[in-house]
Structure formats: C-alpha cells, structure tokens
Motif scaffolding. Structure first.
Motif, short mmCIF file in Angstrom:
data_model
loop_
_atom_site.label_atom_id
_atom_site.label_comp_id
_atom_site.label_asym_id
_atom_site.label_seq_id
_atom_site.Cartn_x
_atom_site.Cartn_y
_atom_site.Cartn_z
N LEU A 171 0.82 -1.22 0.00
CA LEU A 171 0.00 0.00 0.00
C LEU A 171 0.85 1.26 0.00
N GLY A 172 2.05 1.21 0.57
CA GLY A 172 2.89 2.39 0.64
C GLY A 172 2.44 3.33 1.75
N THR A 173 3.18 4.38 1.91
CA THR A 173 2.85 5.37 2.94
C THR A 173 1.76 6.34 2.49
N ARG A 174 1.32 6.23 1.28
CA ARG A 174 0.27 7.14 0.80
C ARG A 174 -1.06 6.87 1.51
N SER A 175 -1.28 5.63 1.97
CA SER A 175 -2.52 5.33 2.69
C SER A 175 -2.61 6.10 4.00
N TRP A 176 -1.45 6.54 4.52
CA TRP A 176 -1.45 7.35 5.74
C TRP A 176 -1.53 8.84 5.42
N THR A 177 -0.80 9.28 4.42
CA THR A 177 -0.82 10.70 4.07
C THR A 177 -2.17 11.13 3.50
#
Length: 504
Positions: A171-177
């Motif tokens: 998923l990468g860190t984009r799911s948090w940002t």
C-alpha cells in the motif's frame, strides 16, 4: 332378610359400588382411584375391579394409564400449592407483584451462549501458533491483494498498512498521508480511534487530530467553566474558533468531551486508560442563584448516561417576574438554572415547570375580621404538605430530538439556612434530567451531537418503550424507578426557538 334388605336399600351410599353399563363407572373403578382407600378394603376392591373389567370388556390399559397420569398431575399440583403458599413468593416492594426469577435465569443462559462473530473468530485460532505475515501474504498473488484493497476505505487501508511490512510495502505510505486531506478527516479519526487501547498515556485530541500526552494522568478532575483546566498540552486549548467540544450541564458547569473519553476508556480497557466514573459525581450550589445540583454518571452498554437533579425552594403565588427570576439565569443568556438539552425552548417543558409551581398552596392574606378568620382556619386546617401535580405537569417528558428525559416534582425539603424554626421545611421544585451522551467515539457521535443540537435524532424511534431513566436507575436499585408515564416534550414538533413566548 331384614339385614339384607337394609344393606340393599343403603347401597347408594357405598362409594365403592360400581354401576354396570356406564363408562364413568369403569373409569371410577380403576385400581389407581382405589389406592386412597383403607388397607382393610384393598382385597375386596381389587377383586371387584378385576371382575367388572373382565365382564364389561371396556376398560383398557391406555385408559388406566391416562387416569393415573391425570391423578398424578393433580396430586403434584396440590402438593406444590400446599408447600409453597402465597407468602412464599418474593414480591416487589412497590407494586406487590411476584418476582419471577425464571426470566433472569434464561437471560443469563442466553447471554452466556450469545457470542459475537469476533469472539468466535478468536476462538478458532486458539492453540494455533502465530505465523509470519509473509506467509499470509504469499497465499495469493500480488494482483489479487491489490484488487481486494480497492474495495477498502481510507481507514481500513491505513490499518492494513499499519499491520505488517508486506502490506505496508503493497500500500505504501500514501494510505497514511491521504488521511490528512480534509475530505478524509472522519476516516482519520476512525483510524486513530483503533489505536486507543495501545496508548494509555495519551488521549486523542479531535481539534488537532493527534494523540497528546496526558499531563494529569489519573488525576483529571472536572472543574467549573471559569477555571482553566487543560488535561493535555494542546495548541488549540484557548482557540475560540476551534474549541474543545463540551456539553452544558448547568449554569457555570459543562462536561468537556475529553472527560467522556476518559470515563469510557477506563471502563472499556483498564483503569490506566482513564479515570474512575465515581470521581465525576458532584454536589454543588449556584453562586448567583438558589439552585442546588447533584450529578451522577453510569456506563451502560458502552454508552455514558448522565443524571442531574436540580432543586430550589419556591414561594407560592409567584408573579411572572418572580418566576423568571427563579427559573432563568441572566448571566447565562437566560438559560434555565437546571440542566436542559439544546431543545428546551421548543415544546412545553418550561410551561410544565411553571404549572408545577402554581400548585403550591397559598397562605391566607388580608386584615380585619375576614383575614383573622382565614388565618385561624388555615392554622387549624393546614393543607397537606405533599402536593399532587395535575395531568399537565405530572408526566415525564422526553425530548423528541435527543435522548433526554425530564421529571418535574414538588417536594418538601429542609431549609437549614432559614433561622426561623417554624419555617424549617419548605416546598421545593425538583427537576431531574437523564441523558445518553453516546459512546465517546467522536464528538460527531449521534447521541452527543443530538444533545448539543448538532444532529437529527428521533428519540421515540431509537429508544422505543425503554426509558433512559429506567435504564439509569436500574443500575443501582429496582425500587426507585420513576413510575410516571412518558409523553413528548414537543408533541407537535413546532420549532419556535427564541420566537416562542411560553418558555419565558
């Protein structure tokens, strides 16, 4: 011959004699019915029974079994009633009704067997050793996982990425940002709320959207509104445009939402996560008014229930100006001194309180012979101190737009501030309020927002016949549940607000 004729003439008095040719005689002459006879007659009875059974041919084993079953049931019922009796039942203190503990036992059995889906799923993995997340991830191709993730919401994606390294790589860190975007603000609070159990030393701030360190862990105390009482270091603590959500209790008293979080966290997880619920109870008196208040809280099914009892001494036959001075606070935008919800101006709550005050008996006035005579009659024939309210002000009232209920009473209470011992006991108006403040998940939770007038809520559809007052009082005792009927505070659902004249 004389003896034989007499025996034949008195044969109808013999209860053991059978009549031939009748079905009832065959039933009455069964062996079971004759068991109640004397021991001396057993041999003759059994002989006569066998002979008649062989001659008539109508008596069967099924009929004998049926008669014996009926006799056994009747004998058991008679013995049970004789041993139990009417005084052996546990009765209610107020209504006198019998308490049947069978329903209680069945409810305990149902609660023990009713398991949630999460509990069943957890029980399936008991005894199975934990496996690395890479093994679970390798069961399906990466393309299948990407297809599955497309159906998840922002909060679920962030939770999946937070679970292990393979899903974080997928998923990468984009799911948090993505949670920092304004349109995903509710999803961000949903994701942060799932971390509540792992952070007992922190508290989620809904103004900043982050967890703050608790500066008074375990020592948080509810203060009046004019006292600065931050329980964590927040840059928006004094920001008037982004204030902490709070609910008005009475004049000068409010319940901030962080205290609701602390109470429910302590009940849900452990005492380290919050504060004891008993530390929130208060008893205080208004500085400017004559009202005294008692607050108490209880958690039922994950929801915080609040009860506020407000009382004030009242004199009879108050004019409209006196009623306004007694009921409304000029320093609090003319809100009532007692606890109310955000919909108190709509409906008949305040007219009902004024109607209850009008039932206080008025002492005689005047001078001369007529006045003296009236005072003498009043002295020898005083009205009963217990006031019975009328059908307009006696019923309990439920706000149709939020989970709040009210009860208006007129009580006789002791006034220790009066130096005159003859006026030690006076009539006081007592207004009790019960409210459901929600589950503490967010300031936008339905019950909390409805009590503050920020969400639409149909209390009669949501609550049904179960009253909040009954649920609250049943947590302490079953003998003090309010027994008044429940009516709507605003049956016509007319919203006049400040334009209404009856509230003031």
């Amino acid at each position: 011959m004389t003896d034989v004729s007499r025996k034949g003439s008195l044969s109808f008095l013999n209860p053991f004699k059978t009549r031939s040719g009748s079905r009832s005689s065959s039933r009455a002459s069964s062996v079971v019915d004759f068991k109640i006879g004397d021991d001396a007659r057993k041999s003759s009875i059994s002989t006569a029974t066998i002979k008649e059974t062989n001659s008539s041919g109508r008596t069967s084993r099924a009929g004998s079994a049926k008669n014996s079953l009926e006799y056994t049931r009747s004998s058991r019922q008679g013995s049970t009633l004789a041993t139990t009796g009417e005084d052996g039942w546990d009765r209610d203190a107020q209504t006198g009704e019998r308490k049947d503990h069978t329903d209680l036992l069945h409810s305990l059995v149902d609660e023990s067997t009713a398991e949630s889906l999460a509990d069943k799923a957890q029980a399936m993995f008991i005894g199975i050793p934990a496996k690395p997340a890479a093994d679970l991830f390798s069961r399906f191709p990466e393309g299948v996982w990407r297809r599955i993730v497309e159906f998840l919401g922002p909060a679920d994606k962030a939770s999946l990425a937070f679970s292990c390294k393979p899903f974080r790589t997928l998923l990468g860190t984009r799911s948090w940002t993505d949670l920092n975007s304004p349109q995903n603000r509710d999803a961000k609070f949903d994701f942060l709320g799932r971390l509540d159990e792992q952070l007992p030393n922190h508290l989620l701030c809904f103004q900043c959207g982050i967890y703050h360190v608790r500066t008074q862990k375990g020592q948080e105390v509810l203060r009046p509104t004019n006292v600065s009482n931050p329980i964590f270091n927040c840059p928006n603590v004094f920001n008037l445009e982004n204030k902490v959500a709070r609910h008005r209790i009475t004049v000068g008293r409010a319940l901030p939402f962080p205290f609701v979080q602390l109470i429910l966290r302590g009940q849900k997880y452990s005492p380290e996560h919050g504060i004891p619920i008993d530390s929130m109870s208060r008893r205080y008196k208004d500085r400017d008014g004559e009202w005294t208040h008692q607050t108490r809280y209880v958690v039922v099914n994950g929801h915080l229930l609040m009860r506020v009892i407000s009382s004030a001494f009242a004199t009879p036959a108050l004019p409209p100006a006196g009623l306004r001075r007694l009921l409304y606070s000029p320093s609090d935008n003319f809100n009532p001194y007692f606890s109310v919800c955000a919909h108190w101006r709509d409906g008949n709550l305040m007219p009902a309180v004024k109607c209850a005050l009008s039932h206080i008996p008025k002492p005689p006035e005047g001078s001369g012979i007529a006045g003296t005579s009236a005072k003498v009659q009043y002295h020898f024939h005083r009205p009963h101190p217990i006031i019975t309210l009328c059908s307009e002000c006696r019923p309990m009232r439920r706000c149709p737009e939020c989970p709040t209920e009210y009860l208006i009473e007129m009580r006789v209470q002791e006034d220790r501030s009066d130096p005159d011992p003859r006026k030690l006991f006076k009539h006081a108006v007592v207004v009790t309020r019960w409210s459901d403040l929600g589950d503490g998940s967010s300031p936008k939770s339905l019950e909390w927002a409805a009590c503050n007038g920020e969400a639409e809520y149909d209390s009669f559809t949501a609550l049904g016949k179960r009253a909040i007052s009954g649920t609250f009082e049943s947590q302490f005792t079953v003998d003090q549940i309010p027994g008044q009927k429940m009516v709507s505070m605003n049956p016509n659902k007319i919203k006049l607000g400040e334009k209404g004249h009856d509230w003031y």
